[in-house]
Design an enzyme around this catalytic site. Structure first.
Site, short mmCIF file in Angstrom:
data_model
loop_
_atom_site.label_atom_id
_atom_site.label_comp_id
_atom_site.label_asym_id
_atom_site.label_seq_id
_atom_site.Cartn_x
_atom_site.Cartn_y
_atom_site.Cartn_z
N GLY A 106 0.83 -1.19 0.00
CA GLY A 106 0.00 0.00 0.00
C GLY A 106 0.86 1.24 0.00
O GLY A 106 2.03 1.21 0.40
N GLN A 159 2.62 9.96 1.56
CA GLN A 159 3.93 9.33 1.51
C GLN A 159 4.74 9.75 0.28
O GLN A 159 5.95 9.53 0.24
CB GLN A 159 3.80 7.80 1.53
CG GLN A 159 3.30 7.27 2.85
CD GLN A 159 3.18 5.77 2.80
OE1 GLN A 159 2.15 5.24 2.39
NE2 GLN A 159 4.22 5.08 3.21
N CYS A 164 6.31 -0.14 7.19
CA CYS A 164 5.86 1.01 6.41
C CYS A 164 6.98 1.45 5.48
O CYS A 164 8.14 1.52 5.91
CB CYS A 164 5.45 2.14 7.35
SG CYS A 164 4.86 3.62 6.51
N LEU A 165 6.65 1.76 4.25
CA LEU A 165 7.65 2.24 3.30
C LEU A 165 8.29 3.55 3.76
O LEU A 165 9.42 3.85 3.38
CB LEU A 165 7.03 2.41 1.90
CG LEU A 165 6.53 1.12 1.24
CD1 LEU A 165 5.81 1.44 -0.07
CD2 LEU A 165 7.66 0.14 1.02
N HIS A 205 -4.09 0.93 7.74
CA HIS A 205 -2.75 1.52 7.78
C HIS A 205 -2.67 2.73 6.84
O HIS A 205 -2.19 3.79 7.23
CB HIS A 205 -1.72 0.44 7.38
CG HIS A 205 -0.32 0.92 7.34
ND1 HIS A 205 0.60 0.56 8.30
CD2 HIS A 205 0.34 1.72 6.47
CE1 HIS A 205 1.77 1.13 8.01
NE2 HIS A 205 1.63 1.84 6.89
N GLU A 206 -3.15 2.56 5.61
CA GLU A 206 -3.09 3.65 4.63
C GLU A 206 -4.03 4.80 5.02
O GLU A 206 -3.69 5.96 4.86
CB GLU A 206 -3.40 3.15 3.22
CG GLU A 206 -2.45 2.08 2.70
CD GLU A 206 -0.97 2.39 2.86
OE1 GLU A 206 -0.57 3.57 2.80
OE2 GLU A 206 -0.20 1.44 3.07
N HIS A 241 -2.44 7.15 7.39
CA HIS A 241 -1.56 8.15 6.75
C HIS A 241 -2.34 9.40 6.35
O HIS A 241 -1.82 10.51 6.45
CB HIS A 241 -0.91 7.56 5.49
CG HIS A 241 0.30 6.75 5.75
ND1 HIS A 241 1.47 7.27 6.27
CD2 HIS A 241 0.54 5.43 5.55
CE1 HIS A 241 2.38 6.31 6.38
NE2 HIS A 241 1.83 5.17 5.96
#
Length: 169
Positions: free
Chosen positions: A45, A50, A89-90, A131-132, A135
């Protein structure tokens, strides 16, 4: 096009996103670039903040062969059952910790065609949606871990923040 993924310490990750008013060519291009970036980074994701875009949208692909482009999402149901699973997480590379989240969620959103989609999600998709979505609210998974777990990774987080601030000068 591969976009730059913002890392822990970048202020853009803490901003609350604004709604997408109109799904135009610019929004569609950003979503496509987000998919390319997510795949390149081998993530499941990626949220617009991000990549430095302050819009309520994210992309998800959890290995079911379906790429979801999620615009202006809102949760309409959460299960009472809570499950704990490891997340990464990226934007916070190299750190993985257990996070408690509802097991099942129902999410309402617009797809890239402007159609309303209501989707019930379990397991990895449920976790990815949550999670997304976080953000978009300026929240990160490390905000949801136990105080002890947070203390264990505090040094890594501070180093990451320092690197990010140095890169962004």
């Amino acid at each position: 096009m591969i976009l730059k993924i913002r890392k822990y310490g970048d202020k853009v990750l803490r901003n609350k996103s604004t709604a997408v008013e109109k799904i135009d060519d610019e929004i569609l291009k950003i979503l496509d670039d987000m998919v390319d970036t997510m795949k390149d980074a081998q993530g499941v994701g990626l949220a617009a903040p991000q990549v430095g875009v302050n819009k309520t949208m994210f992309v998800v692909e959890v290995g079911d062969g379906k790429i979801r482009k999620v615009i202006n999402p809102e949760f309409i149901e959460y299960s009472a059952e809570i499950v704990e699973n490891e997340e990464g997480c990226l934007s916070i590379p190299g750190i993985y910790k257990k996070v408690c989240r509802p097991a099942v969620v129902k999410l309402k959103y617009l797809n890239e065609k402007g159609e309303t989609v209501v989707e019930e999600a379990t397991e990895l998709l449920s976790r990815a949606f949550q999670h997304e979505y976080d953000h978009l609210q300026g929240e990160l998974f490390v905000d949801k871990i136990s105080p002890m777990a947070k203390r264990m990774i505090n040094k890594k987080l501070q180093m990451l923040k320092k690197e990010t601030l140095k890169e962004n000068k």
